[in-house]
Design an enzyme around this catalytic site. Structure first.
Site, PDB file in Angstrom:
ATOM      1  N   GLY A 356     -41.332  14.770  26.465  1.00 31.12           N
ATOM      2  CA  GLY A 356     -41.320  14.308  25.083  1.00 31.12           C
ATOM      3  C   GLY A 356     -39.917  14.275  24.541  1.00 31.12           C
ATOM      4  O   GLY A 356     -38.958  14.683  25.182  1.00 31.12           O
ATOM      5  N   ASP A 483     -37.189  29.282  13.392  1.00 27.19           N
ATOM      6  CA  ASP A 483     -37.900  27.998  13.489  1.00 27.19           C
ATOM      7  C   ASP A 483     -39.312  28.201  14.026  1.00 27.19           C
ATOM      8  O   ASP A 483     -39.739  27.539  14.971  1.00 27.19           O
ATOM      9  CB  ASP A 483     -37.127  27.027  14.379  1.00 27.19           C
ATOM     10  CG  ASP A 483     -37.487  25.572  14.085  1.00 27.19           C
ATOM     11  OD1 ASP A 483     -38.056  25.318  13.010  1.00 27.19           O
ATOM     12  OD2 ASP A 483     -37.197  24.703  14.919  1.00 27.19           O
TER      13      ASP A 483
END
Length: 683
Positions: A356, A483
């Site tokens: 990806g 994150d």
């Protein structure tokens, strides 16, 4: 006028005309040398006459305007007149067929775009004014990045936009090939293919219809447009407005060019003379192949050919596997991989091994040739001039983390302009695939894995909590992840959760106050105090974990765009309302169809709200969170007031600069997450 134009052509200069035909403005540029376009930002005119909107500098934007305002209405409050435009453009990127953002031709009431964001908004808007009717802007976007917040259809499309980046209508880039006088098959085009293409834009005032067509250069204009939409621009455009171009680079080194441009009111735009247009710069030099120019005796020729072949293969091999090494990296030797091994492991970083595309590069599956270890390799761009030593030191330190709920960062490799991070390969991919499908929409859900049952969701929540407790309190240093989100949580063979992507993580010693740093992360997961202090702490991780818990329990994204209500729905706000109304279980993901443990589900929702409390002092530590999850201690009851939570949505929307924190979630099958764009500037 005609004699003057002949003189200009004879001298080899680019021409531009602006004249009236029944008071209708018209102009044409076949190149931009010696023109008087108004430029700002990174925009410039190159020596050979190209309009260069962006010069490759990341996080930049550029604009170019026709110098005179044009009257789009014959009189105040009358309808907007028909207009037509054509232009030739090209996009050059450091990556093949990968660019962070595209460009747009626009009509706007003014020329001040200083408040526009250089990431995600094409240099036209920002998070506060996107979609506002007061913008009075029409734009034709050529977009090379898929932004889920704007419901982009893909990362290579043409869009008709009004007052914002949510396209009124969009279509994959390409054109309808005309055969036998009719439009037949649709042929795809790659906007960032580093080739020049021509675009036509038309607005018909009688039918209030906008249409646009894209085609390869020197191809006759197709009869059928690429994209069209019914929209009355009389409700949008000002009486007098400017026409121009805008572009932004985001976080990938890209250059956006316009080669020629024409415009006309109430008539077709003048044809662009494509034979006189300047040439796009070469993206890269072509491999040199020696050619024998003098015929030599057969024996000598054979010797030269053989020697040349050896040299060529040696040079090509050296270039293919060339790495960037500096003396200070000796101390990090065991954590450095050779590029040759990573190249072979991923079969030359071939598309079939592509997992990806994340915020800053691509992620590939691979098998190391000697150890046969399965890895995931993330390729990102970097600037090695400053801060790289500190960044690599933290990468190596994080590589020593050992915990069942963390994805292990094995090491790194460096090339010129490129950094490769090597992780353990986690086969079942990222959690967001299971919550939302590949692209987070209903069409993709059919192709996504089966819905996670509640027991697995609760085990995932516990696993990530356990991993964060290790990072905050149990390792030799304090690690702040910065994150935490569903796309950075990967699932192993047994569907156990493993927190990945430590590219934004910060390390410091226990008992030491962390220093102020850049605000980085993903919108929706950022603690509100970051807007004031910029200081990441374990409690800012706790906040993101709280949002993550709500995300897993509800099967909803932290912030959802509502087209009907023209606003953004904040997840914790929605859950808290259910808590106040006594309908907390209604917030649980409806796809579970009531098949869940009510006590566990309510605990998860209350814990998510508690952890994402807007005041840091009210949040628990991760050790307390583990006690709540194991039932050793009951969590405190949330006060039945909404006031303290109301401000959080405003802080998330207004307290941060969007370009600092709007890192898109990965859509990779096995996402490795996001690496900070500020790594080259120190940590």
């Amino acid at each position: 006028m005609s004699s003057l134009l002949k003189l200009v052509v004879f001298l080899g200069l680019t021409f531009a005309t602006s004249f009236a035909r029944s008071n209708d403005p018209m102009f044409a540029y076949n190149g931009f040398s010696n023109t008087n376009l108004e430029l700002d930002g990174t925009a410039s005119i190159t020596e050979n006459g190209l309009l260069e909107l962006t010069n490759g500098k990341v996080m930049s934007k550029g604009h170019a305007f026709f110098p005179d305002p044009l009257r789009f209405r014959r009189s105040p409050n009358s309808t907007v007149q028909s207009f037509s435009a054509s232009f030739v453009f090209g996009i050059i990127s450091v990556y093949n067929n990968l660019s962070s953002h595209g460009l747009a031709m626009f009509v706007a009431p003014g020329k001040d775009f200083s408040a526009a964001t250089p990431v995600g908004y094409l240099g036209l808007f920002n998070a506060q004014n996107d979609g506002n009717g007061t913008n009075r802007v029409f734009a034709l976007e050529l977009d090379t990045y898929q932004n889920s917040e704007f419901q982009d259809i893909d990362n290579n499309h043409v869009g008709i936009n009004v007052n914002g980046l949510h396209s009124v209508e969009s279509h994959a880039a390409g054109f309808y090939r005309d055969r036998n006088g009719t439009s037949e098959s649709f042929e795809d085009l790659t906007l960032c293919s580093q080739q020049a293409m021509q675009v036509w834009v038309d607005y018909d005032s009688e039918s209030a219809r906008i249409s646009s067509t894209v085609a390869p250069l020197n191809t006759a204009r197709p009869k059928r447009p690429t994209v069209s939409a019914s929209y009355n621009l009389s409700a949008v455009l000002a009486d007098v407005a400017y026409v121009g171009f805008s572009s932004s680079t985001g976080k990938i080194n890209s250059r956006h060019y316009v080669l020629g441009w024409s415009f006309a009111m109430n008539g077709p735009a003048p044809a662009i003379d494509t034979s006189s247009l300047p040439k796009l710069p070469l993206a890269r030099s072509k491999p040199h192949r020696p050619v024998l120019e003098v015929v030599l005796p057969v024996a000598t020729a054979a010797l030269l050919v053989a020697a040349g072949a050896v040299v060529f293969l040696s040079v090509r091999r050296h270039i293919r596997y060339a790495e960037l090494r500096e003396d200070w990296e000796v101390e990090f030797g065991p954590h450095r991989f050779s590029y040759k091994d990573l190249f072979r492991a991923t079969e030359g970083f071939g598309d079939k091994n592509l997992l990806g595309t994340g915020g800053f590069g691509r992620v590939y599956r691979g098998v190391l040739p000697r150890s046969k270890l399965k890895v995931a390799v993330k390729k990102v761009s970097h600037d090695s001039k400053q801060g790289m030593k500190e960044f690599i030191a933290e990468v190596v330190s994080i590589g020593r983390l050992q915990h069942r709920n963390l994805v292990k960062l094995l090491g790194y490799c460096r090339r010129k302009g490129e950094l490769l991070l090597v992780y353990d390969y986690v086969p079942n991919g990222s959690l967001d695939r299971y919550l939302y499908g590949r692209n987070g929409n209903q069409q993709a859900m059919a192709a996504a894995p089966a819905t996670l049952d509640w027991s697995r969701r609760f085990r995932i929540i516990k696993g990530i909590a356990c991993g964060l407790l290790y990072l905050h309190e149990e390792w030799e240093k304090v690690v702040i992840h910065r994150d935490i989100k569903a796309s950075n949580v990967l699932l192993d063979d047994d569907m156990n959760a493993r927190l990945g992507d430590f590219g934004l993580a910060r390390l410091y010693d226990h008992g030491v106050d962390p220093q102020t740093t850049h605000v980085v992360g993903t919108i929706g997961y950022l603690a509100p105090e970051l807007a004031c202090t910029g200081k990441a702490t374990p409690l800012t991780d706790v906040f993101a974990f709280g949002v993550f818990v709500l995300e897993v329990a509800c099967g909803r994204r932290p912030i959802k765009h509502s087209e009907a209500q023209q606003n953004r729905l904040v997840l914790f706000d929605w859950v808290f309302q259910h808590l106040q109304n006594g309908s907390l279980t209604d917030a649980i993901d409806g796809r579970l169809k009531g098949d869940y443990d009510v006590d566990e589900a309510c605990l998860a929702l209350k814990l998510g709200l508690l952890c994402s409390h807007p005041f840091a002092s009210a949040r628990p530590s991760m050790r307390q969170v583990m006690q709540y999850l194991h039932g050793d201690v009951s969590p405190p009851e949330l006060a039945p007031t909404h006031q303290s939570f109301e401000a959080l949505a405003l802080m998330q929307e207004d307290g941060f600069d969007p370009y600092i924190m709007s890192y898109p979630s990965s859509t990779a099958t096995a996402s490795i997450g996001t690496v900070s764009a500020t790594m080259s500037q120190g940590r």
